[in-house]
Design an enzyme around this catalytic site. Sequence first.
Site, short mmCIF file in Angstrom:
data_model
loop_
_atom_site.label_atom_id
_atom_site.label_comp_id
_atom_site.label_asym_id
_atom_site.label_seq_id
_atom_site.Cartn_x
_atom_site.Cartn_y
_atom_site.Cartn_z
CG ASP A 108 29.29 -3.39 -12.77
OD1 ASP A 108 29.76 -3.15 -11.64
OD2 ASP A 108 29.05 -2.52 -13.62
CG ASN A 141 23.73 5.87 -5.42
OD1 ASN A 141 22.81 5.73 -4.63
ND2 ASN A 141 24.81 5.11 -5.40
CG HIS A 185 24.41 7.74 -0.82
ND1 HIS A 185 25.19 7.01 -1.68
CD2 HIS A 185 25.03 8.94 -0.66
CE1 HIS A 185 26.26 7.71 -2.02
NE2 HIS A 185 26.18 8.90 -1.41
CG ASP A 202 21.78 2.42 0.83
OD1 ASP A 202 22.71 2.16 0.05
OD2 ASP A 202 21.91 3.07 1.90
CG ASP A 230 27.40 -0.82 -9.25
OD1 ASP A 230 28.58 -1.10 -8.94
OD2 ASP A 230 27.09 -0.21 -10.28
#
Length: 658
Positions: free
Chosen positions: A515, A523, A528, A532, A558
């Site tokens: 994680d 973000n 976004h 990405d 994530d």
Amino acid sequence: MTLRGMIGPGPYKHAALALLVAGFGVVSVSLVLSRLDLGAEALRLCLQVSVAVTVCALFFAYLFIGRISEDRRQMAEGEQRFRRAMQDSVIGIAIVGLDGRILETNPAFATMLGYSRDEIEALTFFQITHPDDLQIGRETMDRLKAGTAHAFHFEKRYLRKDGTPVWAHLAGSVIRDEKSGRPLYLVSQIEDIDARKQAEARIAEAETRWNFALAGAGQGVWDLDMRKGGATYSSTWVKMLGFDEGELDGDPDRWLTMIHPDDRETVAEADRAHLDGKTPFFEAEFRMRHKDGRWIWILDRGKAIERDEEGRLIRAIGSLTDITRRKEIEERLTVSAAMLADEKERLRVTLQSIGDAVICTDAANRVTFMNPVAEKLTGVSGEAALGKTLGHVYWAVDEETGHRIGVTRPAIGGEAPSDQNSRAVLVRRDNTRCSIRQVVSPIMNERNEFCGLVIVFQDFTDARALQRQLAHAAAHDALTGLANRSSFIRTMEELVEQSRKDGTAGGGHQFMFIDLDHFKLVNDTGGHAAGDALLKRVAEAVRGVLGPEDIVARLGGDEFAVILKSGSTAGARIAARSIIDAIAGLNFTWDGRSHAIGASIGLAAINPDCGEADEIIARADAACYAAKAAGRGCVCVAPDGSITDHGSEEPKPLAAAS
């Protein structure tokens, strides 16, 4: 020899006796008168008369005796000629008594029956006659004795000495007494006709077979004889047209009136051609009217067998055959052939027009047809392919194994299903390839015999690429290219099941739950698109520090997951530390601003006692949560036991920088 015998029979014999008696009578009278007392003149006169009468009697006696001698000589010559003719005759001659005894016979008759003359003259006609023909001889003998017949001729069978029968023709007459007319004996001439009878029997047998053959074949015979002034037809011929036997005999041109008007000229031309010597036979097919009014098809064959000095026809013989059924079959076949030709043309146009490639072969696996699409895909023209074996034109291999996909004939008597293959690759003669989907169907005839193959195939290159893309998309994350959650879970379940089957102790594989730390800030600040881009960098970093056999997946957001093929916990910790370092070392910049992130990792073993896949994931997730709670950027190993919400045994974090 007696005087009676010397004088001979008949009127000459009686006249001679009368003259002798008269002469002796005159001499006796003269002797008697000489003893009587007569005058000299009277006595002289008596003597003169006696002498004259005696001389005349002697003269006539001489004449009569000479004539009788001549007659006896002629009779002897006649008898000698008869004897000679009887002995030298090639025809048997026999003199038979009224009781049937053979009085005399000639050598020809004895030889005919295999006897000597002495042997056969000791027999009766009844002993040498075939038992079935005895009645013929008895009836003839009875008529001759009764005087109702004077001559006879008939055929009967004799028996040779060896018992074999022989046919003979008898002709003869009865010899009767001149005065009383009483029958004395028979004179028979016997001709050997056995060879003729056997020939007649063979001819009759051959004619019978011929008639049976003609009748069995349904053929009628006609015979045109101009000397007799007409034509005759066999019973099969007239029955063929529905008439009674003999009803059509006579007029040689009547049959022409029975021919269909549309066929008369054709028949007339064939007739003229044969009569003119242009054809060895007359042959024509035409329709004739049946007595009931319908038309039947006839095959007429004939030949002129006799002509006069000027070449005019005298006699011709031929046959007629009813071919109505054949003509009906031919008509149906013609219609069927036309329909088949139309269907074949439609099939050809269809095969030329469809988008699928089609190749046909015969039973020997030789190419018999290729449509344009097949020519284009194989790179071989149809003209060059015809007659070649299929391997020269079409070579398909399996996409995965590379082995050739054979096209074999079905087993004899077995079913012949179509064979489909969706992962075939066509290898062209220039070694270029294209993915195809093929269907191979055997061709079987009505006797379930193999006749060839039909191969239908399509260019499946684009479709196969799309399938691979779809299959990849279904199993991989669209953003990072890693395995997605669903495919990863399936792989995880397979490994768990395999671990149970193998019974591997101490952990066969290691599961890693990753994680990201501080990802939300990227973000929120960069959007976004920045997130990405960063996820892609993370995926590359994780993939870069692991081996090719290890499995990496993005579970969502994530969160990432890894399955390490190495079963060592120590090795898993080292790999996890490498991942944390790689992610921490990412130098990610977005819109001129640098971003730093980290990662927390939870480890769980995959072994026979670890439970189900979701339990393993849950333990690793809890370990990862413990790692975050311990300050982030570290690794926690989940215990082997089951996990509860804050279990009694907490995961132990590893020391980690920052």
